[in-house]
Scaffold this motif. Structure first.
Motif, PDB file in Angstrom:
ATOM      1  N   UNK A 285     -11.467  -5.623  -3.850  1.00 38.90           N
ATOM      2  CA  UNK A 285     -10.504  -4.665  -4.404  1.00 38.90           C
ATOM      3  C   UNK A 285     -10.098  -3.633  -3.372  1.00 38.90           C
ATOM      4  N   UNK A 286     -11.015  -3.234  -2.526  1.00 43.86           N
ATOM      5  CA  UNK A 286     -10.701  -2.227  -1.509  1.00 43.86           C
ATOM      6  C   UNK A 286      -9.654  -2.729  -0.527  1.00 43.86           C
TER       7      UNK A 286
ATOM      8  N   UNK B 140      -1.958  -4.780  -5.126  1.00 46.94           N
ATOM      9  CA  UNK B 140      -0.688  -5.079  -4.455  1.00 46.94           C
ATOM     10  C   UNK B 140      -0.735  -6.423  -3.732  1.00 46.94           C
ATOM     11  N   UNK B 141      -1.919  -7.013  -3.580  1.00 49.76           N
ATOM     12  CA  UNK B 141      -2.031  -8.289  -2.888  1.00 49.76           C
ATOM     13  C   UNK B 141      -1.709  -9.426  -3.854  1.00 49.76           C
TER      14      UNK B 141
ATOM     15  N   UNK C 170       0.774  -3.925 -11.195  1.00 49.11           N
ATOM     16  CA  UNK C 170      -0.371  -4.790 -11.494  1.00 49.11           C
ATOM     17  C   UNK C 170      -1.630  -3.924 -11.512  1.00 49.11           C
ATOM     18  N   UNK C 171      -2.058  -3.519 -12.700  1.00 46.50           N
ATOM     19  CA  UNK C 171      -3.231  -2.659 -12.860  1.00 46.50           C
ATOM     20  C   UNK C 171      -4.435  -3.501 -13.256  1.00 46.50           C
ATOM     21  N   UNK C 172      -5.602  -3.196 -12.690  1.00 41.59           N
ATOM     22  CA  UNK C 172      -6.792  -4.004 -12.959  1.00 41.59           C
ATOM     23  C   UNK C 172      -8.015  -3.118 -13.182  1.00 41.59           C
ATOM     24  N   UNK C 173      -8.798  -3.498 -14.161  1.00 39.63           N
ATOM     25  CA  UNK C 173     -10.064  -2.834 -14.473  1.00 39.63           C
ATOM     26  C   UNK C 173     -11.145  -3.893 -14.522  1.00 39.63           C
TER      27      UNK C 173
END
Length: 202
Positions: A122-123, A146-147, A155-158
């Motif tokens: 994620x980083x 963004x990748x 594109x939001x991710x948790x």
């Protein structure tokens, strides 16, 4: 629009156990046993357990009914399920979605390593910081991806790990979500995951 309604091709890296765990540190809510099979069995149906209400209220109205499928190409290592809900983020057509993925790994140690791998990945994939989310499962973080996010503009991710279970909540839109929508989406995504975890315990 097929890209919004088809679950095929929407898999997340590492769900099938093919990801290589790295040694990145993973925040933990508290000490826990790292041996044994863990508290969760592989979920087979998420759509009957996921409440998209918080995301509907925070981000956009729903478009159609949720669609689910089983996931995990190597059930001996991990398997689970996914559920997709279409959204209307900017008008009357389906132009966004939320997907929830949950996989139960065969033991807690593997789940910890996989979550560490996802954190280190994620980083490299994030726009801006990767933010820890305290008080959610044993470890959780969120970021804007963004990748390889095309065709989505947002594109939001948790990511959440609890015992041997790892869940991901995604919110994606073909149009850029407003700052207000993104700000409201983060706590709604956490609320969605927080309400789901107890339902998946045997």
């Amino acid at each position: 629009m097929l890209v919004l309604v088809a679950l095929a091709g929407c898999s997340i890296g590492g769900e099938d156990g093919k990801g290589t765990a790295q040694a990145a540190g993973t925040p933990s809510a508290s000490a826990e046993p790292t041996h044994g099979t863990g508290d969760y069995r592989p979920p087979t149906d998420l759509c009957s357990n996921v409440d998209f209400g918080p995301l509907t209220a925070a981000v956009a109205p729903r478009a159609g009914s949720p669609k689910g499928e089983k996931t995990g190409s190597d059930p001996a290592t991990a398997s689970g399920a996914a559920c997709l809900q279409g959204f209307k983020t900017a008008g009357t057509k389906t132009d966004g979605r939320s997907i929830v993925y949950c996989s139960a790994w065969k033991n807690v140690a593997i789940a910890i390593k996989q979550h560490s791998y996802r954190l280190s990945s994620a980083r490299r994939e994030a726009k801006g910081p990767v933010v820890p989310v305290p008080g959610l499962g044993r470890a959780a973080f969120r970021y804007e991806n963004v990748k390889d996010s095309a065709p989505f503009a947002t594109d939001l991710r948790l990511m959440v790990r609890d015992s041997n279970l790892e869940c991901e909540v995604q919110v994606q839109s073909l149009n850029l979500l407003t700052g207000q929508q993104i700000k409201a989406a983060w706590p709604a995504m956490a609320e969605t995951a927080r309400a789901l975890l107890p339902k998946l315990r045997p």
